[in-house]
Scaffold this motif. Structure first.
Motif, PDB file in Angstrom:
ATOM      1  N   VAL A   1       0.807  -1.216   0.000  1.00 26.42           N
ATOM      2  CA  VAL A   1       0.000   0.000   0.000  1.00 26.42           C
ATOM      3  C   VAL A   1       0.845   1.273   0.000  1.00 26.42           C
ATOM      4  O   VAL A   1       0.313   2.362   0.203  1.00 26.42           O
ATOM      5  CB  VAL A   1      -1.007   0.049   1.171  1.00 26.42           C
ATOM      6  CG1 VAL A   1      -2.142  -0.912   0.909  1.00 26.42           C
ATOM      7  CG2 VAL A   1      -0.341  -0.226   2.485  1.00 26.42           C
ATOM      8  N   GLY A   2       2.155   1.132  -0.236  1.00 23.47           N
ATOM      9  CA  GLY A   2       3.008   2.323  -0.343  1.00 23.47           C
ATOM     10  C   GLY A   2       2.499   3.277  -1.415  1.00 23.47           C
ATOM     11  O   GLY A   2       2.528   4.501  -1.246  1.00 23.47           O
ATOM     12  N   GLN A   3       2.036   2.705  -2.519  1.00 22.42           N
ATOM     13  CA  GLN A   3       1.444   3.525  -3.590  1.00 22.42           C
ATOM     14  C   GLN A   3       0.288   4.362  -3.058  1.00 22.42           C
ATOM     15  O   GLN A   3       0.181   5.552  -3.347  1.00 22.42           O
ATOM     16  CB  GLN A   3       0.964   2.600  -4.716  1.00 22.42           C
ATOM     17  CG  GLN A   3       0.026   3.240  -5.737  1.00 22.42           C
ATOM     18  CD  GLN A   3       0.706   4.324  -6.550  1.00 22.42           C
ATOM     19  OE1 GLN A   3       1.851   4.180  -6.971  1.00 22.42           O
ATOM     20  NE2 GLN A   3      -0.003   5.433  -6.787  1.00 22.42           N
ATOM     21  N   TYR A   4      -0.588   3.740  -2.288  1.00 21.37           N
ATOM     22  CA  TYR A   4      -1.743   4.465  -1.744  1.00 21.37           C
ATOM     23  C   TYR A   4      -1.290   5.559  -0.770  1.00 21.37           C
ATOM     24  O   TYR A   4      -1.770   6.701  -0.827  1.00 21.37           O
ATOM     25  CB  TYR A   4      -2.725   3.519  -1.038  1.00 21.37           C
ATOM     26  CG  TYR A   4      -4.024   4.216  -0.701  1.00 21.37           C
ATOM     27  CD1 TYR A   4      -5.169   3.960  -1.425  1.00 21.37           C
ATOM     28  CD2 TYR A   4      -4.098   5.175   0.312  1.00 21.37           C
ATOM     29  CE1 TYR A   4      -6.355   4.616  -1.148  1.00 21.37           C
ATOM     30  CE2 TYR A   4      -5.271   5.853   0.587  1.00 21.37           C
ATOM     31  CZ  TYR A   4      -6.399   5.565  -0.144  1.00 21.37           C
ATOM     32  OH  TYR A   4      -7.564   6.237   0.119  1.00 21.37           O
ATOM     33  N   VAL A   5      -0.366   5.208   0.110  1.00 19.54           N
ATOM     34  CA  VAL A   5       0.077   6.203   1.090  1.00 19.54           C
ATOM     35  C   VAL A   5       0.650   7.423   0.364  1.00 19.54           C
ATOM     36  O   VAL A   5       0.392   8.572   0.731  1.00 19.54           O
ATOM     37  CB  VAL A   5       1.105   5.593   2.071  1.00 19.54           C
ATOM     38  CG1 VAL A   5       1.643   6.655   3.024  1.00 19.54           C
ATOM     39  CG2 VAL A   5       0.482   4.441   2.861  1.00 19.54           C
ATOM     40  N   GLN A   6       1.380   7.180  -0.715  1.00 23.35           N
ATOM     41  CA  GLN A   6       2.008   8.283  -1.448  1.00 23.35           C
ATOM     42  C   GLN A   6       0.994   9.118  -2.230  1.00 23.35           C
ATOM     43  O   GLN A   6       1.113  10.341  -2.285  1.00 23.35           O
ATOM     44  CB  GLN A   6       3.060   7.723  -2.413  1.00 23.35           C
ATOM     45  CG  GLN A   6       3.926   8.767  -3.098  1.00 23.35           C
ATOM     46  CD  GLN A   6       4.910   9.432  -2.143  1.00 23.35           C
ATOM     47  OE1 GLN A   6       5.558   8.770  -1.341  1.00 23.35           O
ATOM     48  NE2 GLN A   6       5.024  10.749  -2.201  1.00 23.35           N
ATOM     49  N   GLN A   7      -0.010   8.485  -2.821  1.00 18.84           N
ATOM     50  CA  GLN A   7      -0.840   9.207  -3.799  1.00 18.84           C
ATOM     51  C   GLN A   7      -2.349   8.990  -3.693  1.00 18.84           C
ATOM     52  O   GLN A   7      -3.086   9.474  -4.548  1.00 18.84           O
ATOM     53  CB  GLN A   7      -0.404   8.817  -5.231  1.00 18.84           C
ATOM     54  CG  GLN A   7       1.029   9.197  -5.572  1.00 18.84           C
ATOM     55  CD  GLN A   7       1.362   8.982  -7.035  1.00 18.84           C
ATOM     56  OE1 GLN A   7       0.860   8.048  -7.669  1.00 18.84           O
ATOM     57  NE2 GLN A   7       2.206   9.848  -7.594  1.00 18.84           N
ATOM     58  N   GLY A   8      -2.811   8.240  -2.688  1.00 19.24           N
ATOM     59  CA  GLY A   8      -4.254   8.011  -2.568  1.00 19.24           C
ATOM     60  C   GLY A   8      -4.966   9.192  -1.917  1.00 19.24           C
ATOM     61  O   GLY A   8      -4.439  10.310  -1.884  1.00 19.24           O
ATOM     62  N   GLN A   9      -6.157   8.964  -1.400  1.00 20.18           N
ATOM     63  CA  GLN A   9      -6.885  10.044  -0.730  1.00 20.18           C
ATOM     64  C   GLN A   9      -6.034  10.610   0.405  1.00 20.18           C
ATOM     65  O   GLN A   9      -5.417   9.866   1.160  1.00 20.18           O
ATOM     66  CB  GLN A   9      -8.214   9.527  -0.162  1.00 20.18           C
ATOM     67  CG  GLN A   9      -9.239   9.202  -1.230  1.00 20.18           C
ATOM     68  CD  GLN A   9     -10.655   9.152  -0.670  1.00 20.18           C
ATOM     69  OE1 GLN A   9     -11.174  10.152  -0.176  1.00 20.18           O
ATOM     70  NE2 GLN A   9     -11.285   8.000  -0.754  1.00 20.18           N
ATOM     71  N   ARG A  10      -6.049  11.935   0.531  1.00 19.78           N
ATOM     72  CA  ARG A  10      -5.182  12.606   1.511  1.00 19.78           C
ATOM     73  C   ARG A  10      -5.862  12.721   2.864  1.00 19.78           C
ATOM     74  O   ARG A  10      -6.145  13.806   3.339  1.00 19.78           O
ATOM     75  CB  ARG A  10      -4.739  13.969   0.974  1.00 19.78           C
ATOM     76  CG  ARG A  10      -3.984  13.977  -0.377  1.00 19.78           C
ATOM     77  CD  ARG A  10      -2.667  13.223  -0.369  1.00 19.78           C
ATOM     78  NE  ARG A  10      -2.867  11.767  -0.247  1.00 19.78           N
ATOM     79  CZ  ARG A  10      -1.880  10.903  -0.047  1.00 19.78           C
ATOM     80  NH1 ARG A  10      -0.656  11.303   0.080  1.00 19.78           N
ATOM     81  NH2 ARG A  10      -2.130   9.614   0.048  1.00 19.78           N
ATOM     82  N   THR A  11      -6.133  11.575   3.466  1.00 17.73           N
ATOM     83  CA  THR A  11      -6.745  11.569   4.799  1.00 17.73           C
ATOM     84  C   THR A  11      -5.887  10.792   5.792  1.00 17.73           C
ATOM     85  O   THR A  11      -6.339  10.451   6.878  1.00 17.73           O
ATOM     86  CB  THR A  11      -8.155  10.951   4.759  1.00 17.73           C
ATOM     87  OG1 THR A  11      -8.054   9.638   4.217  1.00 17.73           O
ATOM     88  CG2 THR A  11      -9.087  11.770   3.882  1.00 17.73           C
ATOM     89  N   LEU A  12      -4.649  10.504   5.429  1.00 17.21           N
ATOM     90  CA  LEU A  12      -3.761   9.703   6.275  1.00 17.21           C
ATOM     91  C   LEU A  12      -2.752  10.564   7.016  1.00 17.21           C
ATOM     92  O   LEU A  12      -2.200  11.515   6.448  1.00 17.21           O
ATOM     93  CB  LEU A  12      -2.969   8.701   5.425  1.00 17.21           C
ATOM     94  CG  LEU A  12      -3.717   7.786   4.467  1.00 17.21           C
ATOM     95  CD1 LEU A  12      -2.718   6.913   3.704  1.00 17.21           C
ATOM     96  CD2 LEU A  12      -4.715   6.925   5.207  1.00 17.21           C
TER      97      LEU A  12
END
Lengths: 423, 423
Positions: free
Chosen positions: A300-311
């Protein structure tokens, strides 16, 4: 050297953080002074300020007997009666080591095949059982213990010596059985919630049986509890609590704890319960999620870098970068890794961490780093206190009661109804 | 019997789901017809529609040799070169069984102590190595393989027979080394992304070495791929893709996969990569998180029930409730569990699932249930295809390219710079 908190990748994301400092300091004082909802549930702190050395000694003696006589210690518990012990053991055990008894868990889920095969596996081995339940009636451990007790009674003449009950001091199904059978008993103290109980016999006995110096573990937490007593809002646990509250108010939804070594994964799971169960009520709280890097950077590194910005993200790392195998020059250099010659795994992992923290901040993910000077019992004890204090302050800031868990009743009632439990 | 999808706890949350059916059907047709970005990356589907039986046979033969000669198979890979194999092995292995070689992983993180102790542990054992990397230059597996290769060359006269390379057909560092050394080679095919590669030799060889019938696994997925060809928007994979897109549009942020048996935890981790890496870009996608129940009901169950209402949940369960140990009457009934007499672990776990799905829906968490008729190779194969197809359709709906992962470059560039890699 204590734990440190690096906020350099959080501060740029905070809108008006200094304005919060007074509220943070006030919440902190209320925790210290017991001015919280359910103040009786601050026992996790009281016990650190008044260490019970005789209890630590007794736990160590029982653990020594287990290490001497058992092939397997079967720990039966769920939630806080399981996650803390697993976390500390995973952090401090040596991978691929077979020192001491094998420590297995049961009653931490309802997996049919797992429990069936477990008792086949135990056949022929010298088994001790530590059953951990304040009430003795929580479904999963009570069920597993019914099978474990039968197993031990059938296989060993000294069955009642091999079963150790960690339970309420005065009442409950397990307490009564233990008194009746003459099992050795340890107490789950009143005033210490399950998710805060790792430094009571709930966690200490299995941890000691795994070979960890539980006195160092406990006194690491004691040192943390003493330090925080005189702390102001600049203390790392308070900065962390204040920052995450501020980020939650700004709309962030999820906190990823990213542990930088597989040994820390269990600490992550323990933290996940501590924060999820303490904060997740009244429609509030950051949803706590655990990832392990670099493994999960390839997931999920891809998601952390570029997914929804709620992290938001909190790294947990060990400040001892010189560890592990060292890369040697290789004549053919077919893999092109000779540029790493002379570097250790620890140093390479450290660069992976630093690069990731910076990249994720650039991608819009505020992130802290909590650094342990070394991975040893004392520092793990400090870390436990760090998060226990932080979540208590954080709960005050959020306006929730961090010491209850009203939301777990709904599914239980439905489950008991479906199972036909007499009311 | 195929997989089923229960939507009864999702439909009440959907605002105007039927209006989406046309878009879902259209996205589905585009995946079938290759009208996607990077249509060449639909190899995961093409290979199911044109099974390579000779390849399956070859993998089975190599696996038989490993099972015959190895104490340990060391699998070196990360991300898709690791998660799929681990998922299927964990799902289909028997807990506490020591049938076949021990299968260990390396190069799936940079843990210093893990890798150091691993090679000490391997000393004196008969070791085979399967190194899995399309390029051969991904840092973690390349580093671990440098040590593993030296270990095997030092310990065994037939080192080159004990190393099996799964890599690009024609080029790359690992390909070139394997040709040079005469290692047996399997191909990571072009057109199949890492996260879709479990049914290529990437996953199949380790899985076969663990004793799983990889032909049944593969043909389970083939059956799924054939069925979906003529499906309309009522197909479970399309309903799931459409529902989760609709929920994302309604503002939900996170999808929790809740697996109801510890054996399914690896499937969850594989799904987490598949969805996170496929969807998490351009500020989009649901953040995928894996929980295991009932374990995590005693951890973040409180949050799921009553925390911020941005979660959706997909249960994964096995429809074989008769499994496991059966509860017997007990004279003293001190634990009060006699009401469960005659029930098995499977039946009790099933009630825990049903109660939780209902309670979480009542708490405001839309939830599906994916049911596997049985936990066997064929059904796991079907499940793999189910999610691969669903995420491809889901990516189309979201308007992202589900087959790339541009966000993983940032941290890598920084890391290589910090490590002094020559450009």
């Amino acid at each position: 050297m204590p734990l440190t908190l690096d906020r350099s990748h959080v501060l740029p994301f905070l809108d008006d953080r200094p304005a919060l400092d007074d509220r943070v300091a006030q919440a902190h004082r209320r925790v210290l002074d017991g001015e919280t909802e359910m103040p009786e549930m601050l026992g996790w702190r009281r016990m650190l300020l008044d260490p019970d050395d005789a209890l630590l000694e007794s736990v160590a003696e029982t653990a020594a007997e287990i290490r001497d006589r058992a092939d397997v210690l079967l720990c039966i518990g769920i939630g806080g009666s399981y996650l803390g012990a697993e976390a500390v053991m995973q952090a401090l055990d040596t991978p691929f080591s077979d020192d001491g008894p094998e420590i297995l868990f049961a009653g931490h889920h309802l997996g049919p095949e797992y429990h069936e095969r477990l008792f086949q596996y135990l056949d022929g081995k010298s088994v001790y059982v530590n059953v951990i339940s304040k009430s003795g009636t929580t479904l999963e451990p009570a069920l597993a213990f019914r099978f474990a007790r039968r197993f031990v009674e059938r296989h060993f003449d000294d069955a009642d010596r091999r079963i150790i009950a960690t339970t309420d001091a005065d009442r409950g199904a397990l307490h009564d059985l233990a008194v009746d059978k003459g099992y050795r008993r340890y107490v789950v103290p009143n005033g210490v919630g399950g998710r805060f109980s790792v430094l009571t016999p709930v966690g200490l006995l299995p941890i000691a049986a795994s070979g960890v110096d539980t006195r160092s573990l406990f006194y690491g937490a004691v040192a943390g509890a003493r330090e925080v007593t005189d702390a102001d809002a600049g203390h790392p646990a308070l900065q962390y609590a204040g920052d995450r509250y501020a980020l939650g108010e700004q709309g962030y939804k999820t906190e990823v704890m990213a542990v930088m070594d597989p040994a820390l994964r269990g600490i992550g799971a323990w933290w996940q319960q501590l924060f999820g169960e303490s904060e997740g009520k009244d429609g509030k709280g950051l949803f706590p999620v655990v990832l392990q890097y670099t493994t999960d950077l390839h997931s999920v590194g891809q998601y952390v870098q570029q997914g929804q910005r709620t992290l938001v993200e909190s790294f947990l790392r060990i400040d001892d970068a010189g560890e592990g195998l060292e890369v040697a020059e290789q004549d053919d250099n077919g893999d092109g890794l000779n540029y790493l010659a002379g570097k250790t795994y620890g140093e390479i992992n450290e660069k992976a961490y630093a690069a990731t923290a910076e990249a994720h901040a650039e991608g819009g993910v505020p992130n802290w780093t909590v650094t342990l000077p070394r991975l040893d019992a004392e520092n793990v004890g400090r870390l436990i206190h760090f998060y226990e204090h932080a979540v208590s302050v954080s709960g005050k800031l959020l306006g929730v009661n961090p010491f209850n868990q009203p939301g777990v009743e709904n599914y239980k009632q439905k489950m008991f109804s479906l199972l036909g439990k007499p009311s």
